[in-house]
Design a protein around this motif. Structure first.
Motif, PDB file in Angstrom:
ATOM      1  N   ALA A 222       0.984  -8.630 -13.940  1.00  0.00           N
ATOM      2  CA  ALA A 222       2.411  -8.341 -14.087  1.00  0.00           C
ATOM      3  C   ALA A 222       2.745  -7.022 -13.387  1.00  0.00           C
ATOM      4  N   GLN A 223       1.869  -6.052 -13.548  1.00  0.00           N
ATOM      5  CA  GLN A 223       2.107  -4.765 -12.885  1.00  0.00           C
ATOM      6  C   GLN A 223       2.101  -4.932 -11.368  1.00  0.00           C
ATOM      7  N   HIS A 224       1.170  -5.758 -10.869  1.00  0.00           N
ATOM      8  CA  HIS A 224       1.133  -6.020  -9.429  1.00  0.00           C
ATOM      9  C   HIS A 224       2.432  -6.647  -8.946  1.00  0.00           C
ATOM     10  N   LEU A 225       3.041  -7.439  -9.825  1.00  0.00           N
ATOM     11  CA  LEU A 225       4.279  -8.119  -9.433  1.00  0.00           C
ATOM     12  C   LEU A 225       5.482  -7.205  -9.574  1.00  0.00           C
ATOM     13  N   GLY A 226       5.253  -5.989 -10.045  1.00  0.00           N
ATOM     14  CA  GLY A 226       6.340  -5.025 -10.107  1.00  0.00           C
ATOM     15  C   GLY A 226       6.952  -4.860 -11.491  1.00  0.00           C
ATOM     16  N   VAL A 227       6.287  -5.391 -12.505  1.00  0.00           N
ATOM     17  CA  VAL A 227       6.810  -5.257 -13.867  1.00  0.00           C
ATOM     18  C   VAL A 227       6.404  -3.890 -14.425  1.00  0.00           C
ATOM     19  N   GLU A 228       7.372  -3.207 -15.054  1.00  0.00           N
ATOM     20  CA  GLU A 228       7.008  -1.990 -15.764  1.00  0.00           C
ATOM     21  C   GLU A 228       6.458  -2.405 -17.115  1.00  0.00           C
TER      22      GLU A 228
ATOM     23  N   ASN B   6      -9.079  11.351  -0.494  1.00  0.00           N
ATOM     24  CA  ASN B   6      -9.944  12.072  -1.418  1.00  0.00           C
ATOM     25  C   ASN B   6      -9.857  11.513  -2.842  1.00  0.00           C
ATOM     26  N   ILE B   7      -9.826  10.203  -2.937  1.00  0.00           N
ATOM     27  CA  ILE B   7      -9.541   9.621  -4.244  1.00  0.00           C
ATOM     28  C   ILE B   7     -10.802   9.484  -5.104  1.00  0.00           C
ATOM     29  N   SER B   8     -10.645   9.795  -6.383  1.00  0.00           N
ATOM     30  CA  SER B   8     -11.727   9.626  -7.358  1.00  0.00           C
ATOM     31  C   SER B   8     -11.142   8.945  -8.580  1.00  0.00           C
ATOM     32  N   GLY B   9     -11.972   8.184  -9.267  1.00  0.00           N
ATOM     33  CA  GLY B   9     -11.481   7.560 -10.491  1.00  0.00           C
ATOM     34  C   GLY B   9     -12.557   6.736 -11.150  1.00  0.00           C
ATOM     35  N   GLY B  10     -12.293   6.362 -12.388  1.00  0.00           N
ATOM     36  CA  GLY B  10     -13.241   5.541 -13.143  1.00  0.00           C
ATOM     37  C   GLY B  10     -12.687   5.292 -14.512  1.00  0.00           C
ATOM     38  N   LYS B  45      -8.420  -1.141  -7.777  1.00  0.00           N
ATOM     39  CA  LYS B  45      -7.467  -0.810  -8.839  1.00  0.00           C
ATOM     40  C   LYS B  45      -6.816   0.538  -8.587  1.00  0.00           C
ATOM     41  N   LEU B  46      -7.566   1.434  -7.993  1.00  0.00           N
ATOM     42  CA  LEU B  46      -6.987   2.744  -7.660  1.00  0.00           C
ATOM     43  C   LEU B  46      -5.932   2.569  -6.574  1.00  0.00           C
ATOM     44  N   ILE B  47      -6.245   1.716  -5.591  1.00  0.00           N
ATOM     45  CA  ILE B  47      -5.291   1.522  -4.494  1.00  0.00           C
ATOM     46  C   ILE B  47      -4.037   0.806  -4.997  1.00  0.00           C
ATOM     47  N   SER B  48      -4.234  -0.188  -5.890  1.00  0.00           N
ATOM     48  CA  SER B  48      -3.062  -0.940  -6.359  1.00  0.00           C
ATOM     49  C   SER B  48      -2.255  -0.158  -7.393  1.00  0.00           C
ATOM     50  N   GLY B  49      -2.849   0.914  -7.917  1.00  0.00           N
ATOM     51  CA  GLY B  49      -2.107   1.738  -8.859  1.00  0.00           C
ATOM     52  C   GLY B  49      -2.278   1.319 -10.304  1.00  0.00           C
ATOM     53  N   VAL B  50      -3.083   0.295 -10.560  1.00  0.00           N
ATOM     54  CA  VAL B  50      -3.306  -0.149 -11.933  1.00  0.00           C
ATOM     55  C   VAL B  50      -4.110   0.898 -12.694  1.00  0.00           C
ATOM     56  N   LEU B  51      -5.016   1.537 -11.964  1.00  0.00           N
ATOM     57  CA  LEU B  51      -5.835   2.585 -12.567  1.00  0.00           C
ATOM     58  C   LEU B  51      -5.426   3.922 -11.944  1.00  0.00           C
ATOM     59  N   PRO B  52      -4.935   4.843 -12.752  1.00  0.00           N
ATOM     60  CA  PRO B  52      -4.529   6.123 -12.165  1.00  0.00           C
ATOM     61  C   PRO B  52      -5.754   6.930 -11.724  1.00  0.00           C
ATOM     62  N   PRO B  53      -5.705   7.523 -10.543  1.00  0.00           N
ATOM     63  CA  PRO B  53      -6.861   8.280 -10.068  1.00  0.00           C
ATOM     64  C   PRO B  53      -7.021   9.599 -10.836  1.00  0.00           C
ATOM     65  N   THR B  54      -8.267  10.059 -10.978  1.00  0.00           N
ATOM     66  CA  THR B  54      -8.474  11.359 -11.608  1.00  0.00           C
ATOM     67  C   THR B  54      -8.258  12.469 -10.583  1.00  0.00           C
ATOM     68  N   ALA B  70       8.071   0.678  -9.984  1.00  0.00           N
ATOM     69  CA  ALA B  70       7.226  -0.522 -10.034  1.00  0.00           C
ATOM     70  C   ALA B  70       7.682  -1.631  -9.090  1.00  0.00           C
ATOM     71  N   LYS B  71       8.987  -1.938  -9.122  1.00  0.00           N
ATOM     72  CA  LYS B  71       9.452  -3.054  -8.297  1.00  0.00           C
ATOM     73  C   LYS B  71       9.382  -2.741  -6.814  1.00  0.00           C
TER      74      LYS B  71
END
Lengths: 330, 486
Positions: A222-228, B6-10, B45-54, B70-71
């Motif tokens: 959902a996040q990938h699709l732009g959902v907050e 210079n991205i790091s995360g986990g 996940k770091l690139i897609s933004g699902v996981l915030p980088p440290t 997001a949109k």
């Protein structure tokens, strides 16, 4: 598109049919003509408008609220067994309601809305607690984990309610009757009490119909699709809790409506929330009106609690959904 | 353009991706490779933004990822995750339509013509239009994957992130899917970043590769810079061999199994050759690694059966391959396991000899006819005839790739020397012949025993080949000439 129009037409037809049945069938049969011509039979019109109609409207509102909340919870949790009752949210709302009655709480400015508002708060706190605990147990929030957590919370909250009932003396009977779920003898004030919250809650959920669609594929997707995701999740939880709280405040805990209606609706009309939510709303109203009718007619003149009827239909369907989910296939 | 700085995360305190920096240009397809647990998915996940980088940040066209609502981000970047099971079923159309979510706004926003067009196009590209009203749970894994690719394409984003897009697909669907993505990437100048398990697939489709190990970049660059035997072996902790793709300028690797081929003794011996008027045959118990210019199964490979078949001088050479395959199958052998040559010379005159040195032995087998001798230095147009000098060298030892080629060169030089010694003349030019018009050569090795890295004329094995081929060829020419006299 035609299928969608048909879905709404059929659902509205069922609803109007159940309303007509609801107001005309009873110990005193009333002709449907009285609805649009009250002057033809003043006594019947009085029964219809002051006793039966508020009861039918209330049953409809409660059914609609529980069904749309169930549909939203199921989508949010990707869990077909979730509904306000199985998640323990109804129990949370009931604790709020019982507390309000038990302690005689009245919040200034809220007036008669104190009862539903405290029920909603009870519902929301329970919902957050159930989700938090289920996540602690199992990060993937498996179907069984969530439902088991709901049972734990229901049992615990049920004991608190029992405790409060034991501590009251004279109001005992009233509270027990109310707990089993009933829409009888409520009248128009209860409709007024629940209506605004049920409209607001349903509207909030409807606003998040597309987000719910996206979230069926998982929060990450959902996040990938732009959902907050966080915001949507919170809004859906609040919307669902408002609906549950309002429904429980006026009718007690009526189980399985939120499970049965979305399931049937999905089966017939598909799982797109843009239509699933409004259709569940309409069909939930129709179902509970019919259930209430059955509850008061089946061993007339004695009335059964409406929760007995919904559980009688709902529990086997719950079992069926569970079976299908675990054993696969349709 | 996608920049990772210079991205790091986990997860928790565990740092899985450690200060990575790289960038992907518009229209470029980057493949991320690495063993399990190397941080591929975390990086994604770091690139897609699902996981915030440290630490560090991701930039899209110069703007930090965190600054995108997001949109808007979803309009810029589409992500295809790995396949998951779903509790509720959607139809294909509903699923793909969700890709339009970031393009819709407002409470009552309706479905625009642009939305419809994007969904239709995506369905057509992925060839799922006919499934429009099918529930996705009723589709196979490969079809579902195509639906999700269509969903990602319907997003109309300029950056596409893919996590093992070909997982669970058979080779045809792998190819189809990657062809579609690659085609889109070229036509719409998409920036594609994709995780791959399959190094060969990644090398074939990606413009650039990134080899990840323990959260750090081992190598990044064009496939030939990244797919190197040494790096792949050390990162994946497995033995591999690197070789070129047959059609594309891309490196490919082959796994070398940890379990060795049987260790039993296997020696090619001259006495095991069957020499008859119809053919010379050698059948080996275990396959021999072979390089040859035969009619059937030329090039390199592993084969058990070796045939040098006599055919008539008037043999129709036009469909010799099919005819020869038929011949092999008729003799009860499997064509896939057989190297076959042909000759017009009487095969009972074949010379088969064994030669021995410290490392072991080699067997040389020659059939020779010199009726159509050719001086290779005189470029004269000639008629194509059936092969006349067929030379086989079978080595009991382990030959390297270069040793195979050197063995061929050494054998050819020895053959030419033999022709000079026998004063074979090119009838067209009247000069000394260096060979005949259609000579064939075969080098095979058991790949057991001693390692022979080189086979040039001064190595042990090269000396055996040179002397052996010379001797056998001279003798075969004698027999051929004697037979001609009678």
């Amino acid at each position: 598109m035609n299928k969608t129009v048909l879905a709404y037409l059929v659902s509205l037809f069922l609803l109007s049919g159940s309303v007509v049945l609801g107001v005309t069938v009873g110990t005193v049969p009333i002709s449907p003509a009285v609805i649009w011509n009250p002057s033809s039979d003043a006594m019947a019109a009085n029964i219809l408008w002051n006793i039966r109609m508020p009861r039918v409207v209330l049953a409809g509102l409660v059914g609609a609220a529980l069904a749309i909340a169930g549909a939203a919870f199921q989508g949010l949790l990707k869990n077909p067994l979730a509904d306000p009752y199985t998640l323990g949210v109804s129990s949370g709302a009931a604790v709020g309601a019982v507390m309000t009655l038990f302690f005689g709480i009245s919040i200034p400015f809220l007036g008669m809305f104190t009862l539903p508002v405290i029920s909603m708060i009870g519902a929301l706190i329970t919902m957050l607690a159930v989700m938090g605990f289920a996540r602690l147990v199992d990060r993937s929030m498996k179907m069984e984990t969530v439902i088991l957590t709901g049972i734990i919370f229901s049992s615990f909250l049920g004991s608190i309610i029992s405790l409060m009932i034991a501590l009251t003396g004279e109001e005992l009977r009233q509270i027990i009757g109310w707990l089993l779920g009933s829409v009888s003898m409520r009248g128009w004030p209860y409709v007024q009490m629940a209506l605004p919250f049920i409209l607001i809650g349903s509207f909030v959920l409807w606003l998040y119909r597309r987000e719910l669609n996206a979230m069926l594929f998982g929060e990450e997707r959902a996040q990938h699709l732009g959902v907050e995701v966080k915001k949507s999740k919170m809004a859906i939880l609040i919307g669902g809790s408002v609906l549950t709280g309002a429904a429980v405040a006026v009718s007690g805990t009526i189980g399985f409506v939120g499970l049965v209606v979305p399931h049937m609706t999905r089966l017939v009309w598909g799982s797109d929330h843009r239509h699933l939510l409004p259709l569940s709303f309409i069909n939930g109203a129709a179902l509970l009106i019919v259930c209430d009718l059955v509850a008061r007619m089946i061993i007339s003149p004695t009335e059964l609690p409406i929760g007995v009827i919904t559980a009688f239909i709902g529990a086997p369907i719950f079992a069926l959904i569970f079976f299908r989910q675990r054993r696969g296939g349709l | 353009m996608l920049q990772i700085e210079n991205i790091s995360g986990g997860y928790g305190d565990k740092k899985i991706v450690d200060s990575l920096s790289f960038q992907v240009e518009k229209g470029c397809m980057l493949g991320i490779l690495g063993p399990n647990g190397s941080g591929k998915s975390t990086l994604m996940k770091l690139i897609s933004g699902v996981l915030p980088p440290t630490d560090g940040e991701v930039r899209i066209d110069g703007r930090a990822l965190a600054d995108f609502p997001a949109k808007e981000l979803a309009r810029k970047m589409a992500v295809l995750p790995q396949l998951h099971a779903h509790a509720f079923s959607h139809t294909v159309r509903e699923t793909i339509s969700l890709g339009r979510y970031p393009h819709q706004s407002g409470w009552f926003s309706s479905w625009s013509e642009e939305d419809e067009a994007a969904v239709q196009e995506a369905m057509q590209l992925l060839n799922v239009s006919q499934y429009e009203t099918t529930l996705i749970e009723q589709m196979s894994g490969g079809e579902q994957q195509r639906v999700f690719v269509a969903q990602a394409l319907a997003q109309n984003a300029s950056i596409l992130l893919l996590d093992e897009p070909t997982n669970h697909l058979d080779i045809n669907h792998q190819k189809e899917l990657l062809d579609t993505i690659k085609k889109q990437a070229i036509e719409k100048e998409l920036t594609v970043v994709s995780i791959f398990h399959d190094i060969n697939l990644a090398a074939m489709y990606c413009d650039e590769l990134l080899l990840l190990d323990e959260g750090r970049i081992v190598r990044i660059g064009e496939p030939h810079e990244v797919v190197r035997t040494h790096d792949v072996e050390s990162v994946y902790k497995t033995r591999v061999s690197n070789h070129p793709h047959p059609e594309l300028p891309k490196p490919q690797i082959t796994l070398l199994p940890g379990v060795r081929r049987h260790a039993a003794e296997q020696t090619v011996r001259a006495c095991d050759f069957l020499v008859t008027p119809e053919f010379v045959v050698y059948q080996s118990e275990w396959p021999l690694k072979t390089v040859s210019s035969a009619v059937v199964n030329a090039g390199s490979g592993w084969f058990r059966n070796f045939i040098n078949r006599r055919v008539d001088a008037t043999y129709n050479i036009d469909n010799s391959y099919e005819e020869m395959v038929g011949y092999i199958e008729d003799s009860g052998l499997k064509a896939t396991d057989t190297v076959a040559m042909m000759t017009a010379v009487r095969t009972e005159h074949a010379i088969v000899r064994e030669y021995e040195a410290d490392f072991g032995t080699i067997v040389v087998s020659v059939t020779a006819g010199v009726g159509n001798g050719v001086d290779v230095s005189q470029a004269v147009s000639r008629e194509l005839r059936v092969g006349t000098i067929n030379t086989w060298i079978m080595v009991n030892g382990i030959l390297s790739d270069e040793a195979f080629i050197q063995a061929m060169i050494t054998a050819t030089e020895a053959k030419t020397k033999a022709l000079q010694h026998e004063e074979v003349i090119d009838p067209l030019t009247g000069t000394m012949a260096t060979g005949t018009s259609t000579d064939s050569c075969l080098v095979a090795a058991t790949q057991l025993g001693e390692a022979l890295p080189y086979a040039g004329p001064i190595t042990e094995v090269g000396k055996l080949i040179g002397a052996g081929v010379f001797e056998c060829t001279v003798e075969a020419i004698h027999l051929y000439r004697e037979a001609k006299k009678t």
